[in-house]
Enzyme design. Structure first.
Site, mmCIF file in Angstrom:
data_model
loop_
_atom_site.group_PDB
_atom_site.id
_atom_site.type_symbol
_atom_site.label_atom_id
_atom_site.label_comp_id
_atom_site.label_asym_id
_atom_site.label_seq_id
_atom_site.Cartn_x
_atom_site.Cartn_y
_atom_site.Cartn_z
ATOM 1 N N ASP A 1 -103.240 9.232 -88.153
ATOM 2 C CA ASP A 1 -103.762 9.243 -89.525
ATOM 3 C C ASP A 1 -103.277 10.502 -90.249
ATOM 4 O O ASP A 1 -103.262 11.598 -89.680
ATOM 5 C CB ASP A 1 -105.296 9.188 -89.507
ATOM 6 C CG ASP A 1 -105.871 8.780 -90.853
ATOM 7 O OD1 ASP A 1 -106.418 7.671 -90.944
ATOM 8 O OD2 ASP A 1 -105.756 9.579 -91.818
ATOM 9 N N ILE A 2 -102.902 10.343 -91.507
ATOM 10 C CA ILE A 2 -102.383 11.456 -92.307
ATOM 11 C C ILE A 2 -103.475 12.483 -92.626
ATOM 12 O O ILE A 2 -103.163 13.650 -92.904
ATOM 13 C CB ILE A 2 -101.742 10.898 -93.599
ATOM 14 C CG1 ILE A 2 -100.691 11.855 -94.155
ATOM 15 C CG2 ILE A 2 -102.773 10.538 -94.652
ATOM 16 C CD1 ILE A 2 -99.809 11.223 -95.222
ATOM 17 N N HIS B 1 -109.383 2.475 -86.769
ATOM 18 C CA HIS B 1 -109.348 3.919 -86.556
ATOM 19 C C HIS B 1 -109.750 4.179 -85.110
ATOM 20 O O HIS B 1 -110.754 3.621 -84.633
ATOM 21 C CB HIS B 1 -110.385 4.624 -87.436
ATOM 22 C CG HIS B 1 -110.153 4.527 -88.910
ATOM 23 N ND1 HIS B 1 -109.612 5.566 -89.639
ATOM 24 C CD2 HIS B 1 -110.408 3.529 -89.795
ATOM 25 C CE1 HIS B 1 -109.554 5.208 -90.928
ATOM 26 N NE2 HIS B 1 -110.029 3.986 -91.053
ATOM 27 N N ASN C 1 -113.216 -0.231 -91.323
ATOM 28 C CA ASN C 1 -113.916 -0.337 -92.604
ATOM 29 C C ASN C 1 -113.453 -1.621 -93.294
ATOM 30 O O ASN C 1 -112.257 -1.891 -93.364
ATOM 31 C CB ASN C 1 -113.595 0.872 -93.479
ATOM 32 C CG ASN C 1 -114.124 2.167 -92.874
ATOM 33 O OD1 ASN C 1 -115.232 2.193 -92.353
ATOM 34 N ND2 ASN C 1 -113.332 3.224 -92.923
ATOM 35 N N GLY D 1 -115.846 1.556 -97.750
ATOM 36 C CA GLY D 1 -114.847 2.586 -98.008
ATOM 37 C C GLY D 1 -113.442 2.235 -97.568
ATOM 38 O O GLY D 1 -112.620 3.120 -97.356
ATOM 39 N N GLN D 2 -113.145 0.939 -97.436
ATOM 40 C CA GLN D 2 -111.775 0.549 -97.085
ATOM 41 C C GLN D 2 -110.841 0.886 -98.247
ATOM 42 O O GLN D 2 -111.056 0.426 -99.370
ATOM 43 C CB GLN D 2 -111.698 -0.950 -96.773
ATOM 44 C CG GLN D 2 -110.296 -1.359 -96.302
ATOM 45 C CD GLN D 2 -110.167 -2.854 -96.018
ATOM 46 O OE1 GLN D 2 -111.078 -3.638 -96.273
ATOM 47 N NE2 GLN D 2 -109.018 -3.237 -95.494
ATOM 48 N N HIS E 1 -106.976 -2.378 -90.112
ATOM 49 C CA HIS E 1 -106.632 -1.245 -89.248
ATOM 50 C C HIS E 1 -107.862 -0.786 -88.490
ATOM 51 O O HIS E 1 -108.980 -0.866 -88.989
ATOM 52 C CB HIS E 1 -106.020 -0.088 -90.046
ATOM 53 C CG HIS E 1 -106.827 0.353 -91.240
ATOM 54 N ND1 HIS E 1 -106.855 -0.343 -92.419
ATOM 55 C CD2 HIS E 1 -107.638 1.426 -91.409
ATOM 56 C CE1 HIS E 1 -107.644 0.286 -93.282
ATOM 57 N NE2 HIS E 1 -108.143 1.363 -92.694
HETATM 58 P P1 5GP Z 1 -109.718 3.283 -94.664
HETATM 59 O O1 5GP Z 1 -110.331 4.271 -95.590
HETATM 60 O O2 5GP Z 1 -109.056 2.131 -95.409
HETATM 61 O O3 5GP Z 1 -110.617 2.816 -93.575
HETATM 62 O O4 5GP Z 1 -108.579 4.081 -93.902
HETATM 63 C C1 5GP Z 1 -107.302 4.294 -94.400
HETATM 64 C C2 5GP Z 1 -106.743 5.450 -93.631
HETATM 65 O O5 5GP Z 1 -105.344 5.480 -93.840
HETATM 66 C C3 5GP Z 1 -107.289 6.807 -94.081
HETATM 67 O O6 5GP Z 1 -107.897 7.471 -92.969
HETATM 68 C C4 5GP Z 1 -106.053 7.550 -94.588
HETATM 69 O O7 5GP Z 1 -106.051 8.928 -94.268
HETATM 70 C C5 5GP Z 1 -104.914 6.807 -93.891
HETATM 71 N N1 5GP Z 1 -103.671 6.791 -94.649
HETATM 72 C C6 5GP Z 1 -103.510 6.450 -95.966
HETATM 73 N N2 5GP Z 1 -102.215 6.537 -96.322
HETATM 74 C C7 5GP Z 1 -101.538 6.933 -95.192
HETATM 75 C C8 5GP Z 1 -100.163 7.197 -94.945
HETATM 76 O O8 5GP Z 1 -99.276 7.073 -95.803
HETATM 77 N N3 5GP Z 1 -99.835 7.596 -93.685
HETATM 78 C C9 5GP Z 1 -100.780 7.726 -92.689
HETATM 79 N N4 5GP Z 1 -100.350 8.124 -91.484
HETATM 80 N N5 5GP Z 1 -102.087 7.476 -92.900
HETATM 81 C C10 5GP Z 1 -102.467 7.092 -94.143
#
Ligand code: 5GP
Ligand code: ZN
Length: 112
Positions: A30-31, A101, A86, A92-93, A99
């Site tokens: 994760d970034i 985590h 999520n 909070g998706q 995906h």
């Molecule tokens: P969500 O909030 O949808 O459950 O999780 C999305 C996740 O994707 C977040 O934790 C966010 O940091 C990660 N993310 C978003 N854009 C990128 C990206 O370009 N590269 C990587 N490695 N992670 C990303």
């Protein structure tokens, strides 16, 4: 999906730090990590969220969990980790490609 950032990561159009890849799924760090170990496991097939899981694609989810268990053993955190998905705005998706985590390396508090 043309405008999906995770599809672009899977295709290599956006760089990522890869953890694992096979014919069905892709895992990358994760970034914005929320734990010492924090990576995402995604199906290569574009599925928008956990709300889009059907009898036809459900085997991907089982496969992803076997990959997570293998990575937990290989990377040394099998004694404790959390898997989070999520789904939708209320949860909070932010990226609309299914995906999982995987979080490890610190005490993970209870949540509700
Ligand atoms: P969500 O909030 O949808 O459950 O999780 C999305 C996740 O994707 C977040 O934790 C966010 O940091 C990660 N993310 C978003 N854009 C990128 C990206 O370009 N590269 C990587 N490695 N992670 C990303
Ligand atoms: Zn996608």
């Amino acid at each position: 999906m043309n405008d999906c950032i995770f599809c672009k990561i899977i295709n290599g159009d956006i760089p990522s730090k890869k953890v694992y890849e096979d014919e069905l799924c892709f895992a990358f760090y994760d970034i914005a990590p929320l734990a010492p170990t924090h990576f995402l496991v995604v199906p290569k097939q574009h599925i928008a969220s956990a709300a889009e899981i059907t009898e036809e694609n459900a085997s991907l989810v089982g496969h992803i969990y076997t990959v997570i268990a293998k990575l937990a053993a290989e990377l040394g955190f099998a004694e404790g980790f959390r898997v989070v998905t999520n789904c939708g705005a209320d949860a909070g998706q932010t990226v609309h490609h299914l995906h999982f985590h995987v979080l490890a390396g610190r005490t993970l508090g209870s949540f509700n």
